[in-house]
Design a protein around this motif. Structure first.
Motif, mmCIF file in Angstrom:
data_model
loop_
_atom_site.group_PDB
_atom_site.id
_atom_site.type_symbol
_atom_site.label_atom_id
_atom_site.label_comp_id
_atom_site.label_asym_id
_atom_site.label_seq_id
_atom_site.Cartn_x
_atom_site.Cartn_y
_atom_site.Cartn_z
ATOM 1 N N ASP A 217 22.109 -6.612 21.528
ATOM 2 C CA ASP A 217 20.689 -6.890 21.760
ATOM 3 C C ASP A 217 19.850 -5.625 21.639
ATOM 4 O O ASP A 217 18.661 -5.696 21.293
ATOM 5 C CB ASP A 217 20.505 -7.498 23.157
ATOM 6 C CG ASP A 217 21.068 -8.903 23.257
ATOM 7 O OD1 ASP A 217 21.268 -9.536 22.196
ATOM 8 O OD2 ASP A 217 21.322 -9.365 24.389
ATOM 9 N N TYR A 218 20.471 -4.475 21.894
ATOM 10 C CA TYR A 218 19.741 -3.212 21.845
ATOM 11 C C TYR A 218 19.199 -2.938 20.447
ATOM 12 O O TYR A 218 18.121 -2.347 20.290
ATOM 13 C CB TYR A 218 20.649 -2.070 22.297
ATOM 14 C CG TYR A 218 19.952 -0.736 22.406
ATOM 15 C CD1 TYR A 218 18.807 -0.578 23.185
ATOM 16 C CD2 TYR A 218 20.438 0.374 21.721
ATOM 17 C CE1 TYR A 218 18.159 0.642 23.282
ATOM 18 C CE2 TYR A 218 19.806 1.598 21.808
ATOM 19 C CZ TYR A 218 18.669 1.729 22.585
ATOM 20 O OH TYR A 218 18.047 2.946 22.679
ATOM 21 N N ASP A 219 19.927 -3.394 19.417
ATOM 22 C CA ASP A 219 19.446 -3.222 18.042
ATOM 23 C C ASP A 219 18.094 -3.894 17.846
ATOM 24 O O ASP A 219 17.219 -3.356 17.162
ATOM 25 C CB ASP A 219 20.455 -3.798 17.047
ATOM 26 C CG ASP A 219 21.567 -2.822 16.700
ATOM 27 O OD1 ASP A 219 21.507 -1.661 17.142
ATOM 28 O OD2 ASP A 219 22.499 -3.224 15.972
ATOM 29 N N PHE A 220 17.911 -5.052 18.439
ATOM 30 C CA PHE A 220 16.655 -5.772 18.260
ATOM 31 C C PHE A 220 15.526 -5.139 19.087
ATOM 32 O O PHE A 220 14.354 -5.229 18.711
ATOM 33 C CB PHE A 220 16.841 -7.245 18.605
ATOM 34 C CG PHE A 220 17.689 -7.968 17.601
ATOM 35 C CD1 PHE A 220 17.134 -8.449 16.418
ATOM 36 C CD2 PHE A 220 19.047 -8.137 17.796
ATOM 37 C CE1 PHE A 220 17.909 -9.098 15.471
ATOM 38 C CE2 PHE A 220 19.833 -8.784 16.859
ATOM 39 C CZ PHE A 220 19.268 -9.258 15.689
ATOM 40 N N GLU A 221 15.886 -4.489 20.182
ATOM 41 C CA GLU A 221 14.891 -3.726 20.936
ATOM 42 C C GLU A 221 14.403 -2.536 20.110
ATOM 43 O O GLU A 221 13.197 -2.251 20.054
ATOM 44 C CB GLU A 221 15.495 -3.243 22.255
ATOM 45 C CG GLU A 221 15.840 -4.360 23.227
ATOM 46 C CD GLU A 221 16.496 -3.826 24.494
ATOM 47 O OE1 GLU A 221 16.424 -2.593 24.730
ATOM 48 O OE2 GLU A 221 17.091 -4.627 25.243
ATOM 49 N N ILE A 222 15.352 -1.845 19.475
ATOM 50 C CA ILE A 222 14.986 -0.724 18.601
ATOM 51 C C ILE A 222 14.124 -1.213 17.451
ATOM 52 O O ILE A 222 13.109 -0.596 17.102
ATOM 53 C CB ILE A 222 16.252 -0.027 18.054
ATOM 54 C CG1 ILE A 222 17.047 0.618 19.180
ATOM 55 C CG2 ILE A 222 15.884 1.019 16.995
ATOM 56 C CD1 ILE A 222 18.392 1.182 18.759
ATOM 57 N N GLN A 224 12.170 -3.829 17.275
ATOM 58 C CA GLN A 224 10.826 -4.204 17.706
ATOM 59 C C GLN A 224 9.938 -2.970 17.860
ATOM 60 O O GLN A 224 8.777 -2.964 17.424
ATOM 61 C CB GLN A 224 10.894 -4.970 19.032
ATOM 62 C CG GLN A 224 9.555 -5.530 19.476
ATOM 63 C CD GLN A 224 8.950 -6.490 18.470
ATOM 64 O OE1 GLN A 224 9.630 -7.375 17.958
ATOM 65 N NE2 GLN A 224 7.670 -6.318 18.163
ATOM 66 N N LYS A 225 10.477 -1.908 18.450
ATOM 67 C CA LYS A 225 9.716 -0.665 18.597
ATOM 68 C C LYS A 225 9.407 -0.051 17.233
ATOM 69 O O LYS A 225 8.321 0.485 17.017
ATOM 70 C CB LYS A 225 10.492 0.319 19.463
ATOM 71 C CG LYS A 225 10.611 -0.102 20.923
ATOM 72 C CD LYS A 225 11.430 0.895 21.715
ATOM 73 C CE LYS A 225 11.578 0.457 23.162
ATOM 74 N NZ LYS A 225 12.416 1.404 23.960
#
Length: 249
Positions: A217-222, A224-225
């Protein structure tokens, strides 16, 4: 990704998607050539052409009229399956697709007049073996600083951390050592815009630019930023950096 992981990745992409990015909505500013056009300009109607790393065959099918016979090879079984399906749909009679490793090309010596390779690994000695005297080799490759802002955002990526120009200089040296002449190289760094979030996710999912993209999920947080920082009126901004080499045997 190591070499084995790349092969597994391409095989999965081949079975699902081939190498068809026709639905991907992007625009570019600053591209200085069209590789397929450059290939066709160096073909005679009587030529036999080899395309290394042909993927799903879409590119080769689009230039079927440029030569007498066009042969596409790829190490991926999935890619060749997709290419074969695309060939059947096209009704082209002068194209063949074969699963074959680029490091062991099993065609007769001096069989091809033109050899092309786009965004795929190649081996100069193998090309020299199957290319006729006075034949032409053309390749376009992804430069180390391609999609640089995306790689910097994720802290990883294809060629990330490798010195710019390493791959181009390696290939130029190998071609010269193999006796090729009239060796020319070109490069450009164009601006590219992905129209939507979905277009960028599709691209990252089906290319090796960011290895293992989407597995956390962290990939999608990155992501989005990254989009928030690079969104423009024209789309989500990044770069496309390519180099091309042409050489005569």
């Amino acid at each position: 990704m190591n070499r084995s992981e790349y092969k597994d990745f391409y095989d999965k992409v081949g079975k699902i998607n081939g190498w068809d990015f026709s639905k991907l909505r992007t625009t570019s500013e600053g591209e200085q050539w069209d590789f397929l056009y450059e290939v066709t300009q160096r073909c005679q109607k009587s030529d036999v052409l080899l395309d290394i790393g042909t993927g799903g065959g879409e590119a080769l099918l689009s230039i079927a009229d440029a030569a007498l016979l066009l042969v596409g090879i790829d190490h991926s079984e999935g890619m060749i399956q997709s290419a074969t399906k695309n060939l059947k749909k096209s009704n082209k009679s002068n194209i063949r697709f074969l699963q074959m490793e680029a490091e062991v090309i099993t065609f007769p010596m001096s069989f091809f007049n033109v050899v092309s390779c786009r965004h795929s690994e190649f081996y100069v000695n193998e090309i020299s073996k199957v290319l006729a005297n006075d034949g032409i080799f053309l390749t376009q490759q992804v430069s180390e600083r391609d999609k640089l802002n995306i790689k910097e955002a994720f802290g990883r990526g294809q060629g990330f951390g490798t010195d710019e120009g390493f791959l181009k200089n390696k290939y130029l040296t190998e071609l010269a050592e193999a006796g090729f002449s009239d060796i020319q190289s070109f490069e450009y760094d164009a601006t590219q815009y992905f129209q939507t979030y979905e277009d960028l996710v599709f691209f990252l999912k089906y290319t090796p630019v960011i290895p293992t993209f989407g597995q956390t999920d962290y990939d999608f947080e990155i992501l989005q930023k990254f989009i928030e920082a690079n969104q423009t009126e024209k789309g989500i901004k990044t770069n496309t950096k390519r180099f091309m080499i042409m050489a005569r045997k």
